[in-house]
Enzyme design. Structure first.
Site, PDB file in Angstrom:
ATOM      1  N   ASP A 267     -10.075  -2.946  -5.966  1.00  0.00           N
ATOM      2  CA  ASP A 267      -9.526  -2.336  -4.759  1.00  0.00           C
ATOM      3  C   ASP A 267     -10.282  -1.037  -4.466  1.00  0.00           C
ATOM      4  O   ASP A 267     -10.269  -0.114  -5.285  1.00  0.00           O
ATOM      5  CB  ASP A 267      -8.038  -2.046  -4.979  1.00  0.00           C
TER       6      ASP A 267
ATOM      7  N   SER B 196       0.835  -1.199   0.000  1.00  0.00           N
ATOM      8  CA  SER B 196       0.000   0.000   0.000  1.00  0.00           C
ATOM      9  C   SER B 196       0.876   1.257   0.000  1.00  0.00           C
ATOM     10  O   SER B 196       1.658   1.462  -0.925  1.00  0.00           O
ATOM     11  CB  SER B 196      -0.965  -0.046   1.187  1.00  0.00           C
TER      12      SER B 196
ATOM     13  N   HIS C 105      -8.255  -4.623  -1.261  1.00  0.00           N
ATOM     14  CA  HIS C 105      -7.023  -3.926  -0.891  1.00  0.00           C
ATOM     15  C   HIS C 105      -6.222  -4.812   0.049  1.00  0.00           C
ATOM     16  O   HIS C 105      -6.598  -5.017   1.208  1.00  0.00           O
ATOM     17  CB  HIS C 105      -7.346  -2.592  -0.218  1.00  0.00           C
TER      18      HIS C 105
END
Length: 359
Positions: A290, A164, A318
């Site tokens: 996502d 991320s 995600h």
């Protein structure tokens, strides 16, 4: 070195005998796990995790009179194996589900792993008048160069993973440094918010505000503590009034890290514009559902260099990528222990398969 097919866009979902949808290569996801939000939240919060990994903590002093804490795996390490460095996501740490899953997978191979914490994420507030941010390539570079000097002498391979926010910062560093980052043998960025403006807008509306509020809870708490260290560092009332990441970044993140405002920060820190400059073999894995980054903003073949492998499965959420348990239990959403059926071991397996192909 085995070359994987480049720029598979969209990623070809292969049918599994027991599932009409999955992550490619015949890997299914639970039949009942539908939608990007469920595929994000349930793997992170409500499913079975691998056995917890033990760590040894080490503290490094930074050039700006601050510190970072690094958690090193403590399992037995096989000779002549690589070092895997993992940079966590926004407000993550070594206890995050994805960190534990990857470090457990390394323990099964006898590979050493280490998780450097971004400033203020190790459980103790950092000392400098700053935090961390999505484009912090300088911090990534400093950590990796020190790893090369002190832990990868004698030809030991350095493999790097960013999750991320950590993935975006890693890609920024790899793109900025180009061939100068060749000491990194291979890299992987998972669910990186490659277009920060698009991701920020997505997190400011609808159900996505659930994630934003979760992030802001800890970010605001740390910000209040930072104001005790440095009174007047930023506008306390404006920080507390922020209801999305755009407003928070405008008051705290951007000015503390040399950006004019949120727009300037998100533009200059985004990694999508530098994918063309990456010279290190790099896997960039983003699910097309996502919630943090709409699929229409994902990069295509023209946006990336020949050293970047774009993989964009239709599903996964995600940093989710949950797979069902074996046997008849795959048909049950809930298991005997009350947790949702499935595990989160596909993602570390995919990362390590990519690294294997580069060895």
């Amino acid at each position: 070195m085995t070359q994987l097919p480049h720029h598979r866009l969209p990623y070809a979902i292969q049918a599994d005998p027991d599932s009409a949808h999955g992550y490619g290569e015949g890997t299914p996801m639970p039949w009942w796990l539908r939608g990007g939000h469920a595929q994000t939240i349930i793997p992170a919060r409500f499913t079975r995790r691998p056995p917890r990994v033990g760590f040894r903590r080490e503290r490094w002093a930074t050039p700006d009179q601050d510190f970072i804490d690094l958690d090193w795996t403590t399992h037995a390490v096989q000779a002549d194996t690589p070092l895997v460095v993992m940079f966590h996501g926004l407000e993550g740490d070594s206890g995050s589900h994805y960190a534990q899953a990857l470090m457990h997978a390394l323990s099964l191979r006898g590979w050493q792993g280490v998780i450097p914490h971004f400033r203020g994420c190790s459980g103790e507030l950092n000392l400098a008048p700053r935090f961390y941010h999505s484009g912090d390539s300088a911090e990534i570079r400093w950590v990796l160069e020190r790893m090369r000097q002190h832990h990868c002498a004698g030809g030991r391979k350095l493999l790097v993973v960013g999750i991320s926010l950590g993935g975006n910062a890693l890609l920024r560093m790899l793109g900025e440094d180009g061939s100068g980052a060749a000491y990194v043998h291979a890299a992987a960025a998972i669910s990186a918010p490659l277009d920060l403006a698009a991701g920020g807008a997505a997190l400011s509306a609808g159900f996505n505000l659930v994630y934003t509020r979760m992030f802001l809870q800890t970010l605001k708490r740390k910000s209040l503590a930072k104001l005790e260290q440095f009174p007047g560092l930023f506008d306390r009332d404006a920080m507390l009034a922020s209801r999305d990441l755009y407003a928070f970044d405008n008051v705290v993140t951007a000015p503390l890290h040399g950006f004019a405002d949120t727009d300037d920060y998100w533009r200059r820190a985004a990694s999508k514009p530098v994918l063309r400059d990456i010279a290190v073999p790099t896997l960039v894995l983003n699910a097309r559902n996502d919630p943090f980054l709409p699929a229409r903003h994902l990069p295509g073949p023209a946006d990336a260099s020949a050293q970047v492998w774009l993989e964009q499965p239709e599903h996964g959420g995600h940093v989710g990528f949950m797979t069902p348990p074996a046997g008849w239990r795959r048909h049950l959403p809930l298991q005997a222990d009350g947790r949702f059926g499935g595990h989160i071991e596909w993602l570390p397996a995919r990362i390590l398969k990519f690294f294997d192909s580069m060895m």
